[in-house]
Design an enzyme around this catalytic site. Sequence first.
Site, PDB file in Angstrom:
ATOM      1  N   GLY A  19       1.125  -1.145  -0.026  1.00 49.17           N
ATOM      2  CA  GLY A  19      -0.101   0.256   0.309  1.00 49.17           C
ATOM      3  C   GLY A  19       0.643   1.329   0.519  1.00 49.17           C
ATOM      4  O   GLY A  19       1.689   1.110   0.631  1.00 49.17           O
ATOM      5  N   ARG A  83       0.480  -5.026  -4.422  1.00 47.06           N
ATOM      6  CA  ARG A  83       0.031  -6.225  -3.884  1.00 47.06           C
ATOM      7  C   ARG A  83       0.963  -7.288  -4.196  1.00 47.06           C
ATOM      8  O   ARG A  83       0.204  -8.414  -3.982  1.00 47.06           O
ATOM      9  CB  ARG A  83      -1.035  -6.339  -2.535  1.00 47.06           C
ATOM     10  CG  ARG A  83      -0.848  -5.029  -2.365  1.00 47.06           C
ATOM     11  CD  ARG A  83      -2.434  -5.514  -0.868  1.00 47.06           C
ATOM     12  NE  ARG A  83      -2.740  -4.235  -0.642  1.00 47.06           N
ATOM     13  CZ  ARG A  83      -1.813  -3.546   0.375  1.00 47.06           C
ATOM     14  NH1 ARG A  83      -0.458  -3.761   0.923  1.00 47.06           N
ATOM     15  NH2 ARG A  83      -2.878  -2.498   0.654  1.00 47.06           N
ATOM     16  N   ASP A 114       5.706  -5.221   5.056  1.00 48.06           N
ATOM     17  CA  ASP A 114       6.601  -7.358   6.087  1.00 48.06           C
ATOM     18  C   ASP A 114       6.473  -7.192   4.589  1.00 48.06           C
ATOM     19  O   ASP A 114       7.170  -8.559   4.716  1.00 48.06           O
ATOM     20  CB  ASP A 114       5.789  -6.967   7.213  1.00 48.06           C
ATOM     21  CG  ASP A 114       4.522  -6.762   7.480  1.00 48.06           C
ATOM     22  OD1 ASP A 114       4.058  -6.497   6.281  1.00 48.06           O
ATOM     23  OD2 ASP A 114       3.274  -7.214   8.008  1.00 48.06           O
ATOM     24  N   THR A 136       5.099   1.676   6.081  1.00 54.73           N
ATOM     25  CA  THR A 136       3.734   1.247   6.639  1.00 54.73           C
ATOM     26  C   THR A 136       2.681   2.720   6.882  1.00 54.73           C
ATOM     27  O   THR A 136       3.479   2.250   8.052  1.00 54.73           O
ATOM     28  CB  THR A 136       3.306   0.043   6.631  1.00 54.73           C
ATOM     29  OG1 THR A 136       1.656  -0.464   6.808  1.00 54.73           O
ATOM     30  CG2 THR A 136       3.884  -0.354   7.628  1.00 54.73           C
ATOM     31  N   ASP A 138       0.741   1.725   8.704  1.00 61.70           N
ATOM     32  CA  ASP A 138       0.540   0.535  10.409  1.00 61.70           C
ATOM     33  C   ASP A 138       1.637   0.634  11.286  1.00 61.70           C
ATOM     34  O   ASP A 138       1.001   0.220  12.405  1.00 61.70           O
ATOM     35  CB  ASP A 138       0.278  -0.789   9.901  1.00 61.70           C
ATOM     36  CG  ASP A 138      -0.963  -0.864   8.258  1.00 61.70           C
ATOM     37  OD1 ASP A 138      -1.455   0.281   7.980  1.00 61.70           O
ATOM     38  OD2 ASP A 138      -0.708  -1.751   7.694  1.00 61.70           O
ATOM     39  N   ASP A 140       4.522  -0.978  12.081  1.00 56.42           N
ATOM     40  CA  ASP A 140       4.249  -2.546  11.979  1.00 56.42           C
ATOM     41  C   ASP A 140       5.212  -3.148  11.994  1.00 56.42           C
ATOM     42  O   ASP A 140       5.107  -4.331  11.833  1.00 56.42           O
ATOM     43  CB  ASP A 140       2.725  -3.270  12.576  1.00 56.42           C
ATOM     44  CG  ASP A 140       2.220  -3.888  11.093  1.00 56.42           C
ATOM     45  OD1 ASP A 140       3.235  -3.361   9.878  1.00 56.42           O
ATOM     46  OD2 ASP A 140       1.837  -4.330  11.013  1.00 56.42           O
ATOM     47  N   ARG A 182      -4.066  -2.435   9.843  1.00 50.71           N
ATOM     48  CA  ARG A 182      -4.559  -3.256   9.989  1.00 50.71           C
ATOM     49  C   ARG A 182      -4.021  -4.426  11.492  1.00 50.71           C
ATOM     50  O   ARG A 182      -5.112  -3.495  12.168  1.00 50.71           O
ATOM     51  CB  ARG A 182      -3.341  -3.882   8.963  1.00 50.71           C
ATOM     52  CG  ARG A 182      -3.397  -5.070   9.103  1.00 50.71           C
ATOM     53  CD  ARG A 182      -3.881  -6.013   7.463  1.00 50.71           C
ATOM     54  NE  ARG A 182      -2.551  -5.039   6.355  1.00 50.71           N
ATOM     55  CZ  ARG A 182      -2.970  -5.014   4.621  1.00 50.71           C
ATOM     56  NH1 ARG A 182      -4.141  -5.542   4.487  1.00 50.71           N
ATOM     57  NH2 ARG A 182      -1.907  -5.466   4.058  1.00 50.71           N
TER      58      ARG A 182
HETATM   59  O1  F6P Z   1      -1.471  -1.588   4.944  1.00 57.64           O
HETATM   60  C1  F6P Z   1      -1.344  -0.223   5.118  1.00 57.64           C
HETATM   61  C2  F6P Z   1      -3.222  -0.474   4.531  1.00 57.64           C
HETATM   62  O2  F6P Z   1      -3.265   1.382   4.749  1.00 57.64           O
HETATM   63  C3  F6P Z   1      -3.781  -0.750   5.777  1.00 57.64           C
HETATM   64  O3  F6P Z   1      -3.590   0.123   6.534  1.00 57.64           O
HETATM   65  C4  F6P Z   1      -4.932  -0.879   5.326  1.00 57.64           C
HETATM   66  O4  F6P Z   1      -5.772  -2.308   5.920  1.00 57.64           O
HETATM   67  C5  F6P Z   1      -4.668  -1.348   4.231  1.00 57.64           C
HETATM   68  O5  F6P Z   1      -3.477  -1.059   3.444  1.00 57.64           O
HETATM   69  C6  F6P Z   1      -5.445  -1.235   2.828  1.00 57.64           C
HETATM   70  O6  F6P Z   1      -5.562  -1.187   1.703  1.00 57.64           O
HETATM   71  P1  F6P Z   1      -6.455  -1.760   0.373  1.00 57.64           P
HETATM   72  O7  F6P Z   1      -5.368  -0.095  -0.465  1.00 57.64           O
HETATM   73  O8  F6P Z   1      -5.337  -2.440  -0.688  1.00 57.64           O
HETATM   74  O9  F6P Z   1      -7.406  -1.006   0.002  1.00 57.64           O
END
Ligand code: F6P
Length: 358
Positions: A19, A83, A114, A136, A138, A140, A182
Site C-alpha cells: 500500500g 501487492r 512486511d 507502512t 500501520d 508495524d 490492519r
Molecule cells: O497496509 C496499509 C493499509 O493502509 C492498511 O492499513 C489497510 O488495511 C490496507 O493497507 C488497505 O489496503 P488497500 O489500499 O489495498 O485498500
Amino acid sequence: MSPTFETKRLHIGVLTGGGDCPGLNPAIRAVVRRAESGGHRVTGILDGWAGLADPAATLTRPLDRSEVRGIQARGGTVLGSSRTNLLKRDGGLDAAEASIARLGLDALVVIGGDDTLSVAAGLAKRGAAVVAVPKTMDNDVWGTEGCLGFDTAANIVTEALDRIQTTTSSHHRVAVVEVMGRDAGWVAAWGGLAGGADAILVPESPIDSVAIDRLVDLVTRRRSYATGASVIVVSEGVQLPEALLNLSGDVPRDEFGHPRLDKIAVGDAIAAILEERTGLEVRCTRLGHLQRGGPPSAADRVLGARYGVAAVEALETGRWGVMVALRAGAIVEVPLAEVGGKNRPLDASYLRVFDALA
Ligand code: F6P
C-alpha cells in the site's frame, strides 16, 4: 549481482511495494541524489514486484536528479506500487532474478512493508544485493521504531478527530471513527490520543462482551457531561465476535492472504451495537484512504531522506541483506532475514494510557 562493491560504480534499482503512503517519494529522491553523488546510477522499477516480474522488463524508468526534483512534497509514489507476492507465484523469484540480470542491476533498494520485505528477504537469501527501507502507515514493521507514512497518517487522523469533535458535541451525538492499521493499533493510538478520543479500540485488545459493556457504560455515563457527546476510535483490525459483524459471503483477500478489512467494517458494527444498546444517535465515519493520501509530514520527509541515504551507503560498502531502521532516534541496520513473518504490535503501555484517560 556481486556482493562486493567497494569503489564500484553501481547500477541500483529502486522499487516501492504494498500500500502506498506519504514518505515514499522523499525516500526515492534521497536514494537517487545520494546515489548520484556517489557516482552510481538508478533505475526505478514500476509497480513494485510486478515491475520486476515482468518478462519484458519494460516497467522501468531511469531516475536522475531532475526526475526527482520536488517530489519530497508529494504523497504516494512516483514509481507506482502493487501487492504482488512473488513468493506465491510459480517461478516468481526466478523471474525477478532474470529481470535484474537483464537490466544489469548490481543492487536493489526495496521500500515496503512486511509483505514486500518478505519477498526482498527471499531474493537476498538467493544472493541478491538488497537493502530494505521500512514503510507502512500501520507502523508495524518488526525491527524498527519508525515506518514511513505513519507520522502523516497519525496527523491526518488527529485533524479529522478535531473536526469530528466539534460536530459531534454540537449534536450531542456519539461518533465512531474507523481508522486503518490492519493488525496493529499504532494509528488508532496516536490519532486517538492526540485527537482526544474518549475510547480507543485496537486489535491488540480483543473486544469481548465485557469490553462492549464497558463501552456502553462509558457512552451512557458521558451523556451527563457538558456536551453529552462521545468520540470512539476503532482500528479496522479489532477482533469482534463474528456474530456481531454483518458479513455477507467470503471476505476477499490480497496476494499475501490479508482480508480486505474495509469489507468487514468493524466501525459500522460497533456503531450499530452502541445505537441499539444506548438508544443514542451514533454516526460512523471511516477515514479510509484519506489517511494515506496527500503530502508527507515533515517527519516522514526527514525519515525518508535519512533512510534513502542510509540504504545507498549500506549498498556501496557491501552491507546488503539488511533493512535500515530507526532505533532510539538513530538509523541502524537490522538483518533482513529477521524481519519477515513478524510484526510490531502496539506497545502495551498505550493500553494503560487509554484506561487512565477514559
Ligand atoms: O497496509 C496499509 C493499509 O493502509 C492498511 O492499513 C489497510 O488495511 C490496507 O493497507 C488497505 O489496503 P488497500 O489500499 O489495498 O485498500
